[in-house]
Design a protein around this motif. Structure first.
Motif, PDB file in Angstrom:
ATOM      1  N   LEU A 207       0.848  -1.182   0.000  1.00 19.66           N
ATOM      2  CA  LEU A 207       0.000   0.000   0.000  1.00 19.66           C
ATOM      3  C   LEU A 207       0.890   1.241   0.000  1.00 19.66           C
ATOM      4  O   LEU A 207       1.851   1.307   0.766  1.00 19.66           O
ATOM      5  N   PRO A 208       0.580   2.248  -0.811  1.00 15.40           N
ATOM      6  CA  PRO A 208       1.357   3.494  -0.733  1.00 15.40           C
ATOM      7  C   PRO A 208       1.225   4.175   0.623  1.00 15.40           C
ATOM      8  O   PRO A 208       2.196   4.683   1.174  1.00 15.40           O
ATOM      9  N   THR A 209      -0.017   4.199   1.177  1.00 15.36           N
ATOM     10  CA  THR A 209      -0.264   4.912   2.426  1.00 15.36           C
ATOM     11  C   THR A 209      -1.079   4.055   3.391  1.00 15.36           C
ATOM     12  O   THR A 209      -1.820   3.162   2.968  1.00 15.36           O
ATOM     13  N   TYR A 210      -0.951   4.363   4.679  1.00 18.70           N
ATOM     14  CA  TYR A 210      -1.728   3.681   5.711  1.00 18.70           C
ATOM     15  C   TYR A 210      -2.498   4.732   6.511  1.00 18.70           C
ATOM     16  O   TYR A 210      -1.952   5.364   7.414  1.00 18.70           O
ATOM     17  N   ASN A 211      -3.730   4.964   6.120  1.00 21.69           N
ATOM     18  CA  ASN A 211      -4.677   5.850   6.819  1.00 21.69           C
ATOM     19  C   ASN A 211      -4.359   7.334   6.726  1.00 21.69           C
ATOM     20  O   ASN A 211      -5.279   8.158   6.604  1.00 21.69           O
ATOM     21  N   HIS A 212      -3.089   7.722   6.802  1.00 22.34           N
ATOM     22  CA  HIS A 212      -2.736   9.138   6.835  1.00 22.34           C
ATOM     23  C   HIS A 212      -1.659   9.473   5.806  1.00 22.34           C
ATOM     24  O   HIS A 212      -0.930   8.603   5.327  1.00 22.34           O
ATOM     25  N   ARG A 213      -1.548  10.738   5.504  1.00 25.11           N
ATOM     26  CA  ARG A 213      -0.634  11.229   4.475  1.00 25.11           C
ATOM     27  C   ARG A 213       0.807  10.847   4.778  1.00 25.11           C
ATOM     28  O   ARG A 213       1.262  10.911   5.916  1.00 25.11           O
TER      29      ARG A 213
ATOM     30  N   HIS B  16      -2.111  10.366   0.164  1.00 27.52           N
ATOM     31  CA  HIS B  16      -2.999  10.572   1.293  1.00 27.52           C
ATOM     32  C   HIS B  16      -3.700   9.277   1.690  1.00 27.52           C
ATOM     33  O   HIS B  16      -3.852   8.362   0.885  1.00 27.52           O
ATOM     34  N   GLY B  17      -4.161   9.258   2.961  1.00 27.95           N
ATOM     35  CA  GLY B  17      -4.832   8.087   3.496  1.00 27.95           C
ATOM     36  C   GLY B  17      -6.314   8.323   3.705  1.00 27.95           C
ATOM     37  O   GLY B  17      -6.808   9.451   3.631  1.00 27.95           O
TER      38      GLY B  17
ATOM     39  N   ASP C  67      -7.595  15.479   0.709  1.00 32.59           N
ATOM     40  CA  ASP C  67      -7.280  14.357  -0.184  1.00 32.59           C
ATOM     41  C   ASP C  67      -6.764  14.887  -1.509  1.00 32.59           C
ATOM     42  O   ASP C  67      -7.536  15.325  -2.363  1.00 32.59           O
ATOM     43  N   GLU C  68      -5.444  14.852  -1.666  1.00 33.17           N
ATOM     44  CA  GLU C  68      -4.819  15.310  -2.909  1.00 33.17           C
ATOM     45  C   GLU C  68      -4.240  14.161  -3.727  1.00 33.17           C
ATOM     46  O   GLU C  68      -3.519  14.378  -4.694  1.00 33.17           O
ATOM     47  N   GLY C  69      -4.544  12.921  -3.332  1.00 30.55           N
ATOM     48  CA  GLY C  69      -4.127  11.778  -4.129  1.00 30.55           C
ATOM     49  C   GLY C  69      -2.645  11.482  -4.039  1.00 30.55           C
ATOM     50  O   GLY C  69      -1.950  11.870  -3.093  1.00 30.55           O
ATOM     51  N   LEU C  70      -2.150  10.759  -5.038  1.00 32.80           N
ATOM     52  CA  LEU C  70      -0.728  10.415  -5.090  1.00 32.80           C
ATOM     53  C   LEU C  70       0.134  11.645  -5.313  1.00 32.80           C
ATOM     54  O   LEU C  70      -0.230  12.550  -6.066  1.00 32.80           O
ATOM     55  N   THR C  71       1.299  11.663  -4.678  1.00 28.25           N
ATOM     56  CA  THR C  71       2.306  12.673  -4.966  1.00 28.25           C
ATOM     57  C   THR C  71       3.116  12.241  -6.198  1.00 28.25           C
ATOM     58  O   THR C  71       2.946  11.134  -6.722  1.00 28.25           O
TER      59      THR C  71
ATOM     60  N   HIS D 118      -6.719   1.274   2.731  1.00 28.38           N
ATOM     61  CA  HIS D 118      -6.220   2.286   3.662  1.00 28.38           C
ATOM     62  C   HIS D 118      -5.887   3.605   2.974  1.00 28.38           C
ATOM     63  O   HIS D 118      -5.591   4.592   3.648  1.00 28.38           O
ATOM     64  N   CYS D 119      -5.891   3.655   1.647  1.00 28.89           N
ATOM     65  CA  CYS D 119      -5.593   4.889   0.928  1.00 28.89           C
ATOM     66  C   CYS D 119      -6.843   5.784   0.858  1.00 28.89           C
ATOM     67  O   CYS D 119      -7.973   5.327   1.020  1.00 28.89           O
TER      68      CYS D 119
END
Length: 311
Positions: free
Chosen positions: A108-114, A119-120, A126-130, A151-152
């Protein structure tokens, strides 16, 4: 008929009770992905844990580490690893290949939080993937590691499906239209996942199924909805069973300020155990699901993704 458990959790310690994973064994073969780290864990934490667990799996008479789909057989439970956050990479994309070589097949890229990647699901913004997150997805595609949107945030999950050139999964997520919880996914997310050829793993955590409801009916309500929305070929099972669930609930009681009401409103979290998946199989049969759809949901759909993505 292979049983495919796309995500469960053991205590993240070297001497965790790995033999508990043998509870997933069935005549047609079984695969289980077990978490080896998330946001609080460093690169060294994860590498050390994988080294300890891999040695113990190799010595087991009931388990086998799964590096390829051909490692899934009837005589033992095939075990691979997943990461619930990209933080253990330490910002180094070359470690994606390293973790893949060690047996990590999903991340997973993220777990609940940025974090650095995106962002999670519990973030207010929520700005999505960096940009780094997009490069991370490309590195995962190159290595053969499956990208996972659980979790994303909504936008991060949708971005995963846009950027990835391989199927994307939601390893352990239920349907928000059935139960409105921030960890559950929207219809838009589900459709985007299916459009990549991916699979949504309906999870057996009570607070994601309903008001801490771990009945078979609650589980199957989410399966039915997902099947109607995206088709049975894009639905699977993933209990997110915590073999250390008592420890998790104790932590929540000791630190209520760390957990939002969506996690604590119904008391100690209840989980569907490994044996509960066999009851789901029976329930789908009783509801008139055809054999090929049951085989796909039970494991064939996730197996198809692994066959396509793993190198």
């Amino acid at each position: 008929m292979v049983l495919w458990e796309q995500h469960c959790c053991l205590p993240l310690i070297p001497d965790a009770a790995l033999e508990e994973l043998a509870r997933y064994q069935r005549p047609g073969g079984a695969y289980v992905s077990v978490n080896v780290g998330y946001a609080p864990h460093s690169y060294d934490d994860v590498v050390g844990l994988i080294a300890a667990w891999s040695l113990r799996i190799a010595a087991s008479e009931r388990l086998r580490q799964a590096f390829a789909v051909t490692d899934i057989a009837a005589d033992r439970v095939a075990v691979a690893f997943d990461l619930e956050d990209s933080g253990p990479l330490g910002g180094r994309l070359d470690r994606v290949q390293e973790f893949y070589d060690l047996g990590v097949r999903t991340m997973l890229p993220t777990y609940n939080h940025r974090n650095q990647a995106g962002h999670g699901c519990l973030d207010a913004v929520d700005e999505g993937l960096t940009a780094y997150g997009r490069d991370l997805v490309r590195a995962m595609n190159a290595a053969g590691m499956v990208a996972d949107g659980s979790h994303c945030s909504i936008r991060t999950g949708l971005d995963l499906c846009t950027v990835s050139e391989q199927p994307v999964i939601y390893s352990h997520s239920c349907m928000r239209a059935v139960w409105d919880h921030p960890r559950n996914i929207t219809d838009e997310q589900a459709r985007a996942c299916a459009a990549t050829g991916g699979v949504i793993g309906i999870t057996g955590v009570g607070i994601f199924l309903g008001a801490n409801d771990v009945t078979v009916d609650a589980f199957v309500r989410h399966i039915d909805y997902a099947v109607e929305l995206v088709g049975p070929e894009h639905v699977g099972l993933s209990t997110d069973f915590s073999f250390d669930g008592d420890d998790l609930n104790d932590e929540m009681r000791r630190n209520p300020h760390l957990f939002p009401a969506a996690y604590t409103a119904w008391g100690p979290i209840r989980f569907t155990p490994p044996e509960g998946l066999f009851a789901i199989e029976d329930a789908l049969r009783d509801r008139g699901y055809p054999p090929d759809a049951i085989a796909g949901i039970l494991g064939g759909n996730f197996l198809r993704v692994a066959t396509q993505v793993w190198k």
